[in-house]
Motif scaffolding. Structure first.
Motif, PDB file in Angstrom:
ATOM      1  N   ALA A  49       0.823  -1.211   0.000  1.00 35.59           N
ATOM      2  CA  ALA A  49       0.000   0.000   0.000  1.00 35.59           C
ATOM      3  C   ALA A  49       0.861   1.267   0.000  1.00 35.59           C
ATOM      4  N   LEU A  50       2.045   1.194   0.602  1.00 37.98           N
ATOM      5  CA  LEU A  50       2.921   2.368   0.654  1.00 37.98           C
ATOM      6  C   LEU A  50       3.231   2.908  -0.740  1.00 37.98           C
ATOM      7  N   ILE A  51       3.333   2.000  -1.711  1.00 37.09           N
ATOM      8  CA  ILE A  51       3.705   2.400  -3.066  1.00 37.09           C
ATOM      9  C   ILE A  51       2.687   3.389  -3.642  1.00 37.09           C
ATOM     10  N   SER A  52       1.429   3.259  -3.207  1.00 35.76           N
ATOM     11  CA  SER A  52       0.363   4.048  -3.833  1.00 35.76           C
ATOM     12  C   SER A  52       0.608   5.549  -3.734  1.00 35.76           C
ATOM     13  N   GLY A  53       1.384   5.976  -2.757  1.00 32.52           N
ATOM     14  CA  GLY A  53       1.636   7.407  -2.612  1.00 32.52           C
ATOM     15  C   GLY A  53       2.360   8.020  -3.797  1.00 32.52           C
ATOM     16  N   ALA A  54       3.128   7.200  -4.510  1.00 33.80           N
ATOM     17  CA  ALA A  54       3.939   7.747  -5.605  1.00 33.80           C
ATOM     18  C   ALA A  54       3.145   7.897  -6.890  1.00 33.80           C
ATOM     19  N   ILE A  55       2.032   7.186  -7.000  1.00 29.87           N
ATOM     20  CA  ILE A  55       1.308   7.182  -8.271  1.00 29.87           C
ATOM     21  C   ILE A  55      -0.106   7.729  -8.088  1.00 29.87           C
ATOM     22  N   ALA A  56      -0.299   8.457  -6.994  1.00 29.17           N
ATOM     23  CA  ALA A  56      -1.628   8.949  -6.655  1.00 29.17           C
ATOM     24  C   ALA A  56      -2.194   9.844  -7.746  1.00 29.17           C
ATOM     25  N   GLU A  57      -3.495   9.850  -7.865  1.00 32.27           N
ATOM     26  CA  GLU A  57      -4.262  10.777  -8.699  1.00 32.27           C
ATOM     27  C   GLU A  57      -4.126  10.506 -10.192  1.00 32.27           C
ATOM     28  N   ARG A  58      -3.568   9.346 -10.590  1.00 29.12           N
ATOM     29  CA  ARG A  58      -3.477   9.112 -12.036  1.00 29.12           C
ATOM     30  C   ARG A  58      -3.475   7.654 -12.449  1.00 29.12           C
ATOM     31  N   MET A  59      -3.374   6.705 -11.509  1.00 31.13           N
ATOM     32  CA  MET A  59      -3.250   5.308 -11.925  1.00 31.13           C
ATOM     33  C   MET A  59      -4.626   4.664 -12.028  1.00 31.13           C
ATOM     34  N   ARG A  60      -4.793   3.883 -13.098  1.00 29.63           N
ATOM     35  CA  ARG A  60      -6.042   3.145 -13.251  1.00 29.63           C
ATOM     36  C   ARG A  60      -6.154   2.134 -12.113  1.00 29.63           C
ATOM     37  N   PHE A  61      -7.329   2.066 -11.519  1.00 30.91           N
ATOM     38  CA  PHE A  61      -7.438   1.268 -10.302  1.00 30.91           C
ATOM     39  C   PHE A  61      -7.220  -0.225 -10.567  1.00 30.91           C
ATOM     40  N   SER A  62      -7.734  -0.705 -11.700  1.00 32.78           N
ATOM     41  CA  SER A  62      -7.553  -2.131 -11.997  1.00 32.78           C
ATOM     42  C   SER A  62      -6.074  -2.455 -12.176  1.00 32.78           C
ATOM     43  N   ALA A  63      -5.357  -1.562 -12.875  1.00 32.53           N
ATOM     44  CA  ALA A  63      -3.926  -1.787 -13.060  1.00 32.53           C
ATOM     45  C   ALA A  63      -3.209  -1.778 -11.716  1.00 32.53           C
ATOM     46  N   TYR A  64      -3.644  -0.876 -10.838  1.00 33.69           N
ATOM     47  CA  TYR A  64      -3.032  -0.803  -9.502  1.00 33.69           C
ATOM     48  C   TYR A  64      -3.228  -2.104  -8.732  1.00 33.69           C
ATOM     49  N   LEU A  65      -4.441  -2.632  -8.791  1.00 31.18           N
ATOM     50  CA  LEU A  65      -4.728  -3.868  -8.047  1.00 31.18           C
ATOM     51  C   LEU A  65      -3.870  -5.022  -8.557  1.00 31.18           C
ATOM     52  N   ILE A  66      -3.765  -5.138  -9.882  1.00 28.83           N
ATOM     53  CA  ILE A  66      -2.949  -6.218 -10.445  1.00 28.83           C
ATOM     54  C   ILE A  66      -1.496  -6.024 -10.005  1.00 28.83           C
TER      55      ILE A  66
END
Lengths: 436, 122
Positions: free
Chosen positions: A111-128
Motif C-alpha cells: 500500500a505504501l507504493i500508492s503514494g507515488a502514483i496517486a491521482e493518475r493510476m487506473r485502479f484495476s492496473a493498480y490492483l494487479i
C-alpha cells in the motif's frame, strides 16, 4: 513435554497483528488527506483494497515464498495456500498467528507504493500490480532478511523492516512514479492537500499501529519488545522536534503537514533499529533522520519527478538512514546479535549498505518488469479526461464529498410493479434528502 | 462596461486564471457552482442506491471589464477552458448599468480599471 507456545507472547502478538493491520487504513487517511478532494476516495481505496488483494495473495502464495523452508533466495512452495500452517508452535506463538502478523506487513508495504502514483493510476492496473508485487518482490525480500535467506546469513540487521518494508516499497514507488509520468497538472498548477486533518489523523493512527509493527517484531512479550516499544516512542519525538525547528528556520511557521510527515519519517527510521539500539541512540537516530527527508522533500518538489506523496523522501531516505544508523548504533548489550560500528564492529555498516543496495536493485528491476507486464494487460494511466474529472468518479463511481443535488434515483426496471408506490417515493425523497 | 460571466470546468480553472492574468485581466470573482450543459451524466452507486448525477461541478467566473477589454478577456477564456468535449461551459457578456468601487466610491470606467499597473485613462 509441555507446549513451547507461550501465553504472554501469543497475547502480545495477537494485539500486535491488529495494531499493524490498523496502519493500512491509517495510511489511507494519511495519503487521502494529501490529495485533491476529487481523488480522496481513490487514494484511500488504494490502501483499503490492499487489505483484500495483498492479504489474500499472502495466504495463497506470499507466505510460503517468504517463510516456508527453501533456498537462500526464496522460500519453498510447501506452504502454498497455508498448507501445514496450523496452531503448532512457530517460535513461541502459534504458526497461524505468525503468518497473520507477517501478512499485515505485506499489506502495508504494498500500500505504501500508492503514494507515488496517486491521482493518475487506473485502479484495476493498480490492483494487479500490488498483488503481483507482494508475491514477486515483497515475499522473496522478506525471506532474504527474516525467512533465513542470504541477507540474514550475511548478518544484515533489520529489526522490523527498514529495508524489507520501507526501502523496498520506496524503490518500487520511485520506479512507478518514473514509469507512470507526472500528473497532468503537476508543476503547472498548485496541487494542494484537501484535508490536512485527515493526514494528521492518519499520522496519529500510524504511530499507534507502529508499536505493533516494531515491538511486535520481537515476536514475543519480552525485553526486546519493551525496548522496541520505547524506541518507537522516542525516535519520532526527536524527528518531530528537529523537523519543527527546520520548518521554523525556513518559513517561520510550524506546518501541520510537516509534523505529520516528521512523525512518519521518525517511525520509518527507527524501524530497522527498534530492538537493537539504546533509547539514547534511538533519539539521536530520530533527530538525524529528519535532515535527509526534510531536504529531500524540498528538492523533489522542484524536479519533474512526481512522487506525489513523497514516498521516496519519507520511506526511502528515512529507511536508508535508519538501516545505516542501525549499523552504527546497534549494541549487543541492548539485545542486538552484533555490535555496530560505534561499538567496535566496523563491518556492520558495510553489511547494512550492501543489504540496502541488494534490496533496492531487486525491487527496482522487478517492479519495472511487473509494471511493464501490467501495462500490457491494462494501461497504467487513466485518460486525461478522467484525470481531470477526478478518479473518485471515473474509477469508483462515487464521490468523497457528494452533494447530491441533481442526483436522480435510478429505480431498477426489475422492481415488481406491485411495489407500493409511497415506499418508492419515500425512498427517492430520503435518498435526495440524506445527501443534501 | 460589460460583465463577462464564464462557466468552466473546475479542472480548467487554473489554466483560465493563468490565461486571464497573461491577458492582464485582473479583478475577478469566482464561485463553485453546479450545472448541466448537455454533457453525459455519470452514474454513481452507494450500496443499493444507484443515481445519475445530472449536475456537474463547474466554476463560475465573473469579471467586470471596460469595453475594450471584453475581447481579450473572452479570447483568453475561450482558448484556455476548451477541451473540445461537451461540458466545456459558456461565456456570457452582459451590459452593466453602473459600477462602484466600494473603497473609493469611484464609478463606472474608473471603478473597473485595475490600479496596477498605472491606471489607463478613460
Amino acid at each position: 513435554m509441555s507446549s513451547p507456545i507461550n501465553g504472554a507472547d501469543t497475547a502480545w502478538m495477537l494485539i500486535s497483528t491488529a495494531l499493524v493491520l490498523l496502519m493500512t487504513p491509517a495510511l489511507g487517511f494519511f495519503y487521502g488527506g494529501l490529495v485533491r478532494g476529487k481523488n480522496a476516495l481513490n487514494t484511500m481505496m488504494m490502501s483499503v483494497s490492499a487489505l483484500g488483494f495483498v492479504g489474500l495473495a499472502w495466504a495463497l502464495v506470499g507466505y510460503s515464498l517468504a517463510f516456508a523452508p527453501g533456498s537462500g533466495f526464496a522460500g519453498g512452495l510447501s506452504q502454498i495456500a497455508l498448507a501445514g500452517v496450523g496452531v503448532e508452535a512457530q517460535g513461541s506463538i502459534p504458526h497461524v498467528l505468525f503468518m497473520a502478523y507477517q501478512g499485515t506487513f505485506a499489506i502495508i508495504t504494498a500500500a505504501l507504493i500508492s503514494g507515488a502514483i496517486a491521482e493518475r493510476m487506473r485502479f484495476s492496473a493498480y490492483l494487479i500490480f500490488i498483488t503481483l508485487w507482494s508475491v514477486v518482490v515483497y515475499a522473496p525480500v522478506a525471506h532474504w532478511v527474516w525467512g533465513g535467506g542470504f541477507l540474514s546469513s550475511m548478518g544484515a540487521l533489520d529489526f522490523a523492516g527498514g529495508t524489507v518494508v520501507h526501502v523496498n516499497a520506496a524503490v518500487a514507488a520511485l520506479v512507478a512514479a518514473i514509469m507512470m509520468g507526472a500528473r497532468k497538472d503537476y508543476a503547472r498548477q498548485a496541487i494542494l492537500p484537501h484535508n490536512v486533518p485527515f493526514t494528521l489523523l492518519g499520522a496519529g493512527l500510524l504511530w499507534f499501529g507502529w508499536f505493533g509493527f516494531n515491538a511486535g517484531s520481537a515476536l514475543g512479550a519480552n525485553t526486546g519488545a519493551a525496548l522496541a516499544f520505547a524506541n518507537t516512542l522516542l525516535a519520532p519525538t526527536a524527528t518531530l522536534v528537529v523537523w519543527t525547528l527546520l520548518d521554523l528556520r525556513r518559513t517561520k511557521k510550524v506546518t501541520a503537514v510537516g509534523a505529520a510527515t516528521a512523525i512518519v519519517v521518525g517511525l520509518v527510521a527507527v524501524t530497522p533499529a527498534a530492538g537493537l539500539v539504546s533509547p539514547a541512540s534511538a533519539i539521536v537516530l530520530g533527530a538525524i533522520a529528519a535532515l535527509p527527508s526534510y531536504f529531500g522533500l524540498l528538492w523533489r518538489a522542484r524536479t519533474r519527478l512526481d512522487d506525489s506523496l513523497d514516498v521516496v523522501a519519507a520511506h526511502g531516505l528515512g529507511g536508508t538512514v535508519g538501516a545505516l544508523l542501525t549499523g552504527l548504533l546497534a549494541e549487543k548489550s541492548w539485545g542486538s546479535p552484533t555490535d555496530g560500528l560505534l561499538f567496535g564492529n566496523p563491518r556492520q555498516l558495510g553489511i547494512q549498505a550492501m543489504a540496502i543496495l541488494v534490496v533496492a536493485a531487486y525491487s527496482a528491476g522487478a517492479s519495472w518488469a511487473l509494471l511493464r507486464l501490467v501495462n500490457a494487460i491494462a494501461p497504467l494511466r487513466v485518460s486525461k479526461r478522467d484525470e481531470g474529472l477526478g478518479l473518485d468518479v471515473s474509477q469508483h463511481g462515487e464521490e468523497a464529498y457528494v452533494r447530491g443535488e441533481g442526483a436522480l434515483l435510478i429505480l431498477r426496471d426489475a422492481l415488481p410493479t406491485a411495489a407500493p408506490a409511497p415506499l418508492a417515493a419515500a425512498a427517492t425523497v430520503g435518498a435526495a434528502g440524506s445527501r443534501s | 462596461m460589460k460583465l463577462v460571466v464564464a462557466v468552466v470546468r473546475p479542472d480548467k480553472l487554473g489554466d483560465v486564471l493563468e490565461a486571464l492574468f497573461r491577458a492582464e485581466v485582473r479583478g475577478l470573482t469566482i464561485g463553485r457552482i453546479q450545472g448541466h450543459g448537455g454533457e453525459t451524466e455519470h452514474v454513481e452507486t452507494y450500496r443499493g442506491t444507484t443515481v445519475r448525477m445530472e449536475l456537474s461541478e463547474k466554476v463560475r467566473i465573473e469579471i467586470g471589464v471596460s469595453d475594450h477589454f471584453v475581447e481579450p478577456t473572452v479570447r483568453a477564456i475561450l482558448s484556455s477552458a476548451r477541451t473540445g468535449e461537451v461540458g466545456d461551459g459558456k461565456i456570457f457578456v452582459l451590459p452593466v448599468e453602473k459600477v462602484y468601487r466600494i473603497r473609493t466610491g469611484e464609478e463606472d470606467q474608473s471603478a473597473v480599471t485595475p490600479l496596477f499597473p498605472a491606471p489607463e485613462e478613460t
